[in-house]
Design a protein around this motif. Structure first.
Motif, PDB file in Angstrom:
ATOM      1  N   GLY A 255       0.780  -1.228   0.000  1.00  0.00           N
ATOM      2  CA  GLY A 255       0.000   0.000   0.000  1.00  0.00           C
ATOM      3  C   GLY A 255       0.809   1.274   0.000  1.00  0.00           C
ATOM      4  N   MET A 256       2.156   1.183   0.129  1.00  0.00           N
ATOM      5  CA  MET A 256       2.923   2.421   0.235  1.00  0.00           C
ATOM      6  C   MET A 256       4.283   2.399  -0.458  1.00  0.00           C
ATOM      7  N   LYS A 257       4.658   1.267  -1.082  1.00  0.00           N
ATOM      8  CA  LYS A 257       6.016   1.149  -1.613  1.00  0.00           C
ATOM      9  C   LYS A 257       6.272   2.054  -2.812  1.00  0.00           C
ATOM     10  N   ASP A 258       5.231   2.634  -3.419  1.00  0.00           N
ATOM     11  CA  ASP A 258       5.422   3.548  -4.539  1.00  0.00           C
ATOM     12  C   ASP A 258       5.610   4.991  -4.082  1.00  0.00           C
ATOM     13  N   SER A 259       5.688   5.211  -2.772  1.00  0.00           N
ATOM     14  CA  SER A 259       5.950   6.555  -2.254  1.00  0.00           C
ATOM     15  C   SER A 259       7.299   7.052  -2.769  1.00  0.00           C
ATOM     16  N   LYS A 260       7.388   8.359  -3.023  1.00  0.00           N
ATOM     17  CA  LYS A 260       8.615   8.904  -3.614  1.00  0.00           C
ATOM     18  C   LYS A 260       9.808   8.752  -2.667  1.00  0.00           C
ATOM     19  N   ILE A 261       9.619   9.131  -1.400  1.00  0.00           N
ATOM     20  CA  ILE A 261      10.672   8.993  -0.382  1.00  0.00           C
ATOM     21  C   ILE A 261      10.056   8.298   0.831  1.00  0.00           C
ATOM     22  N   ILE A 262      10.718   7.240   1.292  1.00  0.00           N
ATOM     23  CA  ILE A 262      10.230   6.487   2.443  1.00  0.00           C
ATOM     24  C   ILE A 262      11.255   6.603   3.568  1.00  0.00           C
ATOM     25  N   VAL A 263      10.777   7.022   4.729  1.00  0.00           N
ATOM     26  CA  VAL A 263      11.612   7.120   5.929  1.00  0.00           C
ATOM     27  C   VAL A 263      11.069   6.124   6.951  1.00  0.00           C
ATOM     28  N   ALA A 264      11.929   5.256   7.459  1.00  0.00           N
ATOM     29  CA  ALA A 264      11.513   4.250   8.433  1.00  0.00           C
ATOM     30  C   ALA A 264      12.187   4.503   9.772  1.00  0.00           C
ATOM     31  N   ILE A 265      11.404   4.437  10.833  1.00  0.00           N
ATOM     32  CA  ILE A 265      11.907   4.575  12.199  1.00  0.00           C
ATOM     33  C   ILE A 265      11.487   3.322  12.954  1.00  0.00           C
ATOM     34  N   ASN A 266      12.475   2.506  13.344  1.00  0.00           N
ATOM     35  CA  ASN A 266      12.172   1.244  14.011  1.00  0.00           C
ATOM     36  C   ASN A 266      13.396   0.822  14.822  1.00  0.00           C
ATOM     37  N   LYS A 267      13.157   0.324  16.002  1.00  0.00           N
ATOM     38  CA  LYS A 267      14.288  -0.085  16.841  1.00  0.00           C
ATOM     39  C   LYS A 267      14.853  -1.446  16.457  1.00  0.00           C
ATOM     40  N   ASP A 268      14.148  -2.176  15.581  1.00  0.00           N
ATOM     41  CA  ASP A 268      14.620  -3.461  15.092  1.00  0.00           C
ATOM     42  C   ASP A 268      15.384  -3.249  13.787  1.00  0.00           C
ATOM     43  N   ALA A 269      16.683  -3.407  13.831  1.00  0.00           N
ATOM     44  CA  ALA A 269      17.513  -3.157  12.644  1.00  0.00           C
ATOM     45  C   ALA A 269      17.220  -4.127  11.512  1.00  0.00           C
ATOM     46  N   ASP A 270      16.606  -5.269  11.825  1.00  0.00           N
ATOM     47  CA  ASP A 270      16.306  -6.276  10.802  1.00  0.00           C
ATOM     48  C   ASP A 270      14.869  -6.176  10.286  1.00  0.00           C
ATOM     49  N   ALA A 271      14.143  -5.132  10.648  1.00  0.00           N
ATOM     50  CA  ALA A 271      12.755  -4.977  10.203  1.00  0.00           C
ATOM     51  C   ALA A 271      12.708  -4.877   8.679  1.00  0.00           C
ATOM     52  N   PRO A 272      11.786  -5.587   8.025  1.00  0.00           N
ATOM     53  CA  PRO A 272      11.698  -5.568   6.550  1.00  0.00           C
ATOM     54  C   PRO A 272      11.473  -4.172   5.963  1.00  0.00           C
ATOM     55  N   ILE A 273      10.915  -3.259   6.734  1.00  0.00           N
ATOM     56  CA  ILE A 273      10.624  -1.913   6.220  1.00  0.00           C
ATOM     57  C   ILE A 273      11.901  -1.228   5.732  1.00  0.00           C
ATOM     58  N   PHE A 274      13.057  -1.580   6.328  1.00  0.00           N
ATOM     59  CA  PHE A 274      14.317  -0.945   5.934  1.00  0.00           C
ATOM     60  C   PHE A 274      14.761  -1.361   4.533  1.00  0.00           C
ATOM     61  N   GLN A 275      14.207  -2.452   4.022  1.00  0.00           N
ATOM     62  CA  GLN A 275      14.580  -2.901   2.682  1.00  0.00           C
ATOM     63  C   GLN A 275      14.001  -2.004   1.587  1.00  0.00           C
ATOM     64  N   VAL A 276      12.915  -1.299   1.890  1.00  0.00           N
ATOM     65  CA  VAL A 276      12.313  -0.405   0.898  1.00  0.00           C
ATOM     66  C   VAL A 276      12.511   1.066   1.240  1.00  0.00           C
ATOM     67  N   ALA A 277      13.051   1.333   2.424  1.00  0.00           N
ATOM     68  CA  ALA A 277      13.202   2.714   2.874  1.00  0.00           C
ATOM     69  C   ALA A 277      14.366   3.408   2.179  1.00  0.00           C
ATOM     70  N   ASP A 278      14.172   4.675   1.861  1.00  0.00           N
ATOM     71  CA  ASP A 278      15.263   5.501   1.348  1.00  0.00           C
ATOM     72  C   ASP A 278      16.154   5.973   2.491  1.00  0.00           C
ATOM     73  N   TYR A 279      15.536   6.211   3.642  1.00  0.00           N
ATOM     74  CA  TYR A 279      16.263   6.626   4.842  1.00  0.00           C
ATOM     75  C   TYR A 279      15.738   5.808   6.014  1.00  0.00           C
ATOM     76  N   GLY A 280      16.632   5.280   6.815  1.00  0.00           N
ATOM     77  CA  GLY A 280      16.230   4.479   7.962  1.00  0.00           C
ATOM     78  C   GLY A 280      16.898   4.951   9.235  1.00  0.00           C
ATOM     79  N   ILE A 281      16.132   4.992  10.317  1.00  0.00           N
ATOM     80  CA  ILE A 281      16.660   5.343  11.634  1.00  0.00           C
ATOM     81  C   ILE A 281      16.390   4.174  12.560  1.00  0.00           C
ATOM     82  N   VAL A 282      17.449   3.535  13.023  1.00  0.00           N
ATOM     83  CA  VAL A 282      17.300   2.435  13.977  1.00  0.00           C
ATOM     84  C   VAL A 282      17.304   3.049  15.376  1.00  0.00           C
ATOM     85  N   GLY A 283      16.146   3.042  16.000  1.00  0.00           N
ATOM     86  CA  GLY A 283      16.034   3.649  17.322  1.00  0.00           C
ATOM     87  C   GLY A 283      14.617   3.612  17.819  1.00  0.00           C
ATOM     88  N   ASP A 284      14.439   3.899  19.081  1.00  0.00           N
ATOM     89  CA  ASP A 284      13.127   3.914  19.716  1.00  0.00           C
ATOM     90  C   ASP A 284      12.400   5.204  19.332  1.00  0.00           C
TER      91      ASP A 284
END
Length: 297
Positions: A255-284
């Motif tokens: 439902g969202m992978k066609d977004s122009k820029i994807i930013v993911a914030i998740n404390k789990d460094a292995d979360a699948p969302i980071f595979q499609v994110a343009d920018y990822g922040i591993v943290g709470d």
């Protein structure tokens, strides 16, 4: 008028099936019809109004569309909640196979659509005389303005076997989720409804964004159902999508992978969302979001 109409007109133009007419159904919909008449490439706008059409009851829409279907090679609607409701009924009445959620017009009778939550693409060819199609708006560039089509009023239809009982609507000053330029979405990690709104609402207000959510969050009764983004929710493609505490199940990514820029914030460094994110922040998020709010001023 939302740009889903413009994008559906763009898809119709790629069919090369002749003139494009727009049917506007509703109640008190003259302004919408006048706006539709300004879309480039439209020959005429047909305006049908009644109380039942004002609530987009599928039986009422079908009663208007089916009698005129023989004049057209294809009937297109956005793959919105309304389109998904009445398009299959229209197809059934016409005894044709509905073609749902297309993302590409290959030719006048061949189309591409996603399957398996977007993990595969299917190319289908239809020999039906009249094709009933729903269009994924995020896959098409909106048709330009500049048209001067005429508006013609036609008879609205009543739905004798269906009564409108009532509805509950959530009113918000924020942009509509399906058309927003920026979307901030929260996941089950936010825990409770109070925590969800305490984190998401100020950030959305700061960015002028719409608020979305994963199905896991909705199933946990954290945000309301109409916030859901994903295969069984809304499909969005904003310029910026911020996913907070969302793991990134394939149903959500659809439902969202066609977004122009994807930013993911998740404390789990292995979360699948980071595979499609343009920018990822591993943290709470409890640490990251306050810092983001402070940086935004």
């Amino acid at each position: 008028m939302r740009d889903t109409t413009h994008k559906t007109v763009a898809a119709a133009a790629q069919l090369n099936a002749g003139d494009i007419d727009i049917l506007v159904v509703g109640q008190g919909a003259q302004a919408a019809a006048d706006a539709a008449a300004k879309i480039s490439g439209v020959r005429k706008v047909l305006l049908a109004e009644s109380a039942e059409l004002g609530k987009t009851i599928a039986e009422a829409v079908e009663a208007v569309v089916v009698p005129m279907a023989g004049d057209y090679d294809a009937i297109l609607s956005p793959a919105s909640s309304d389109g998904k409701n009445f398009a299959p009924r229209i197809a059934a009445k016409l005894d044709v196979a509905p073609i749902s959620d297309i993302i590409e017009v290959v030719s006048g009778d061949t189309f591409t659509r996603p399957i398996y939550a977007g993990n595969a693409l299917e190319t289908i060819q239809s020999s039906d005389k009249t094709k009933v199609i729903t269009v994924r708006p995020t896959a098409f560039t909106a048709a330009e303005e500049g048209g001067s089509a005429k508006v013609e009023t036609i008879k609205g239809a009543d739905a004798a076997k269906t009564d409108f009982v009532g509805e509950e609507m959530v009113k918000s000053d924020r942009p509509e989720l399906g058309a927003a330029r920026i979307v901030v979405s929260g996941g089950r990690a936010l825990g409770s409804a109070d925590e969800f709104h305490a984190v998401m609402d100020p950030l959305a207000d700061k960015l002028g964004a719409a608020v979305g959510a994963s199905r896991a969050a909705v199933d946990a009764a954290t945000p309301p159902t109409d916030y859901q983004v994903g295969q069984t929710g809304k499909v969005v493609a904003p310029e910026l999508y911020i996913a907070i505490g969302i793991s990134g199940a394939i149903q959500h990514l659809a439902g969202m992978k066609d977004s122009k820029i994807i930013v993911a914030i998740n404390k789990d460094a292995d979360a699948p969302i980071f595979q499609v994110a343009d920018y990822g922040i591993v943290g709470d998020y409890k640490t990251v979001i306050p810092e983001l709010m402070k940086a935004l001023g």
